[in-house]
Design an enzyme around this catalytic site. Structure first.
Site, short mmCIF file in Angstrom:
data_model
loop_
_atom_site.label_atom_id
_atom_site.label_comp_id
_atom_site.label_asym_id
_atom_site.label_seq_id
_atom_site.Cartn_x
_atom_site.Cartn_y
_atom_site.Cartn_z
N CYS A 79 -18.03 -13.64 -10.98
CA CYS A 79 -17.66 -14.87 -10.28
C CYS A 79 -18.80 -15.32 -9.35
O CYS A 79 -19.81 -15.81 -9.82
CB CYS A 79 -16.34 -14.68 -9.54
SG CYS A 79 -15.54 -16.23 -9.08
N HIS A 167 -12.55 -12.42 -13.54
CA HIS A 167 -12.42 -11.14 -12.84
C HIS A 167 -11.88 -10.08 -13.80
O HIS A 167 -10.67 -10.04 -14.09
CB HIS A 167 -11.48 -11.27 -11.64
CG HIS A 167 -12.06 -12.07 -10.52
ND1 HIS A 167 -12.82 -11.50 -9.52
CD2 HIS A 167 -12.02 -13.39 -10.26
CE1 HIS A 167 -13.21 -12.44 -8.68
NE2 HIS A 167 -12.74 -13.60 -9.11
N GLU A 169 -11.49 -6.97 -13.23
CA GLU A 169 -10.83 -5.88 -12.51
C GLU A 169 -9.33 -6.08 -12.33
O GLU A 169 -8.61 -5.12 -12.03
CB GLU A 169 -11.50 -5.67 -11.15
CG GLU A 169 -11.31 -6.80 -10.13
CD GLU A 169 -12.32 -7.92 -10.26
OE1 GLU A 169 -12.48 -8.68 -9.29
OE2 GLU A 169 -12.95 -8.05 -11.33
N SER A 221 -0.36 15.83 9.88
CA SER A 221 0.69 14.85 10.14
C SER A 221 1.89 15.04 9.23
O SER A 221 2.94 14.44 9.46
CB SER A 221 0.13 13.44 9.94
OG SER A 221 -0.16 13.21 8.58
N GLY A 222 1.73 15.85 8.17
CA GLY A 222 2.76 15.95 7.16
C GLY A 222 2.52 15.00 6.00
O GLY A 222 3.22 15.04 5.00
N GLY A 223 1.51 14.13 6.14
CA GLY A 223 1.20 13.17 5.10
C GLY A 223 0.22 13.71 4.07
O GLY A 223 -0.31 14.82 4.20
N VAL A 224 -0.04 12.90 3.04
CA VAL A 224 -0.88 13.33 1.92
C VAL A 224 -2.32 13.57 2.37
O VAL A 224 -2.92 14.61 2.03
CB VAL A 224 -0.86 12.26 0.80
CG1 VAL A 224 -1.82 12.64 -0.31
CG2 VAL A 224 0.54 12.11 0.25
N ASP A 225 -2.90 12.62 3.11
CA ASP A 225 -4.33 12.70 3.42
C ASP A 225 -4.69 13.93 4.25
O ASP A 225 -5.61 14.67 3.90
CB ASP A 225 -4.78 11.43 4.16
CG ASP A 225 -4.55 10.16 3.35
OD1 ASP A 225 -4.43 10.27 2.12
OD2 ASP A 225 -4.48 9.08 3.95
N SER A 226 -3.97 14.17 5.34
CA SER A 226 -4.30 15.31 6.19
C SER A 226 -4.03 16.63 5.46
O SER A 226 -4.77 17.61 5.63
CB SER A 226 -3.54 15.26 7.51
OG SER A 226 -2.14 15.42 7.32
#
Length: 509
Positions: A79, A167, A169, A221-226
């Site tokens: 584009c 585009h 993507e 934190s209990g989350g995925v990332d940490s």
């Protein structure tokens, strides 16, 4: 060294999506703003120029010198990127009445072009541009057209440089993945070896090299990332990783105990800190959302710092930063305006005089989950919905009290457990209950009541950037409403949020 595609960002809303599509090919890529392009090394096998809300005709339009790249590295202009290639090398870009937004058809396409190998004439593509390429330089050749735009794609003669006005993507471009694979794998000749297993191997080697015998402290934190960040560090340095899990009193019902137990079963060295009273007392009576965040962030820093100081000679702070956070901090226009500061615990490294280590800073959220699965982390962690940093504090609209926290925890638990029991949890991106600062008249038995209102919120999304409300079965919502009203003292009315993002946000505060 890892084969890499460099994505030059001119400010398009789709730039991260280009990167995600390249990564889906098991090829590593990086996004860099047009004004902060890194030194081109041998690992960079090709360049993709993103779209942009700007016009190449503007005096202050974002730009790079494309002539210096043509013939040296494969390049694909998308584009705005295509318009920049045409304009800088002798073509003409104009504002046109033949603007294209939305679906279009490539009714003319050079199927012998390496970029279009395996594609079909009449393929649907997604357009989003106001300017149009009126003419291309003599050393460019036309390779595709739509009904409204003659120059929809081109190639530079005797060079692996291509431009497309659509585009590839976005999912609306039917054969976009084929085109990107043609460019990235066949034209740029990138090895498709960017896999969760290869990421783990290279990251663990890097962590061992950088950290040696140093100690690292990390807040869970209990989350995925940490959780995934902790497991990578644990794999690299073992007992020298010290994890801290703080209960701020604003987690979901029983979450502190169950998550802490799960962490210990995964072999992590983790200390659980009960700081409920500290946080809830500081928040008592507070209603302003930003003040809530600052109180929570400040108290977290104090609690975390106090616990970290108990660890002798700790030198590093581990963080679960992921790639979208990094991209945002170095975006074309600089860091975006602060709308919410719930991730703002940036005072920790300075206060504690620690160096920062971020094992996930090159990964998107879906890649973090794939790495977690490869590490053997339980699906109950990996499939968890996102949960706000300040917890239930920003799901209590208005003044925070301990009683409101209790009510919300009870209602939220019924809703989340209900989603799981009815096999709806994994079809939802994020869900939770919201405590509204209103009271409604009701009747329970023969008595008139004047009690609180709970709003249920559930959305579908791929990355949280946009979201639609989840079309949950009416029978399920009716059961949730009935269960919450009957089982949670203080609630006599339940409503369901059917707004999408945008214009709404996923959270209410």
């Amino acid at each position: 060294m890892q084969d890499t595609i460099l994505i030059v960002d001119f400010g398009s809303q789709y730039t991260q999506l280009i990167a995600r599509r390249v990564r889906e090919l098991n090829v590593y890529c990086e996004i860099h703003p047009f004004n902060k392009i890194p030194v081109i090394t041998d690992v960079i096998k090709g360049i993709i120029l993103s779209g942009s809300p700007a016009s190449v005709r503007d005096a202050n339009a974002p730009t790079i010198r494309t002539a210096g790249i043509i013939g040296k590295l494969p390049m694909l202009g998308v584009c705005y990127g295509a318009q920049l290639l045409a304009q800088q090398n002798g073509g003409d870009v104009k504002a046109s009445n033949n603007r294209e937004y939305g679906r279009s058809i490539l009714n003319e396409i050079s199927l012998d072009s390496p970029l279009f190998k395996g594609m079909t004439k009449g393929s649907q593509v997604w357009m989003s541009h106001a300017d149009t390429i009126a003419s291309i330089p003599d050393n460019f050749e036309l390779t595709g057209s739509t009904n409204d735009v003659k120059i929809a794609s081109f190639k530079v003669k005797d060079a692996d440089t291509y431009g497309i006005q659509f585009h590839p993507e976005v999912t609306h471009t039917a054969e976009g993945k084929i085109l990107l694979k043609n460019f990235v794998v066949d034209i740029c000749k990138c090895k498709q070896d960017w896999t969760p297993a290869s990421f783990i191997e290279s990251t663990v080697d890097y962590l061992r090299l950088i950290l040696g015998q140093d100690k690292v402290v990390l807040g869970l934190s209990g989350g995925v990332d940490s959780t995934v960040a902790a497991m990578l560090l644990h794999k690299a340095i073992g007992k020298n990783l010290y994890c801290i899990f703080v209960d701020n009193g604003l987690l979901r019902k029983d979450e502190f105990e169950t998550v802490l137990d799960s962490y210990k079963h995964q072999g992590l060295n983790v200390a659980g800190i009960n700081a409920k009273d500290l946080f809830l007392n500081a928040l008592e009576g507070v209603s302003d959302p930003e003040t809530k965040r600052k109180i929570i962030g400040g108290n977290f820093i104090d609690v975390f710092n106090e616990e970290a100081l108990k660890i002798d000679e700790v030198k590093w702070l581990g963080q679960g930063t992921i790639y979208p956070d990094v991209i945002e901090s170095i975006s074309v226009n600089g860091p975006s305006q602060t709308i919410k500061s719930h991730h703002n615990v940036g005072g920790l490294p300075e206060k504690m005089h620690l160096k920062v280590i971020e094992p996930l800073k090159t990964l998107f959220k879906d890649e973090v989950r794939k790495v977690g699965a490869e590490l053997g982390i339980d699906r109950s962690f990996l499939d968890r919905h996102p949960f706000p940093g300040p917890g239930l504090a920003i799901r209590i609209i208005g003044v925070i009290t301990k009683e409101r926290v209790r009510i919300l925890q009870e209602a939220d638990a019924i809703f989340i457990n209900g989603l799981k029991e009815h096999n709806l949890y994994n079809s939802v991106w994020q869900a939770g209950a919201i405590f509204l600062p209103v009271q409604a008249v009701g009747v329970m038995g023969d008595e008139r009541t004047y009690e609180n209102v709970i709003c249920l919120r559930a959305v579908t999304s791929t990355d949280g950037m946009t979201a639609d409300f989840s079309h949950l079965p009416h029978e399920f919502l009716a059961k949730m409403s009935n269960d919450i009203i009957n089982k949670v003292k203080g609630i006599n009315r339940v409503v369901y949020d059917i707004s999408s993002k945008p214009p709404a946000t996923i959270e209410w505060e």
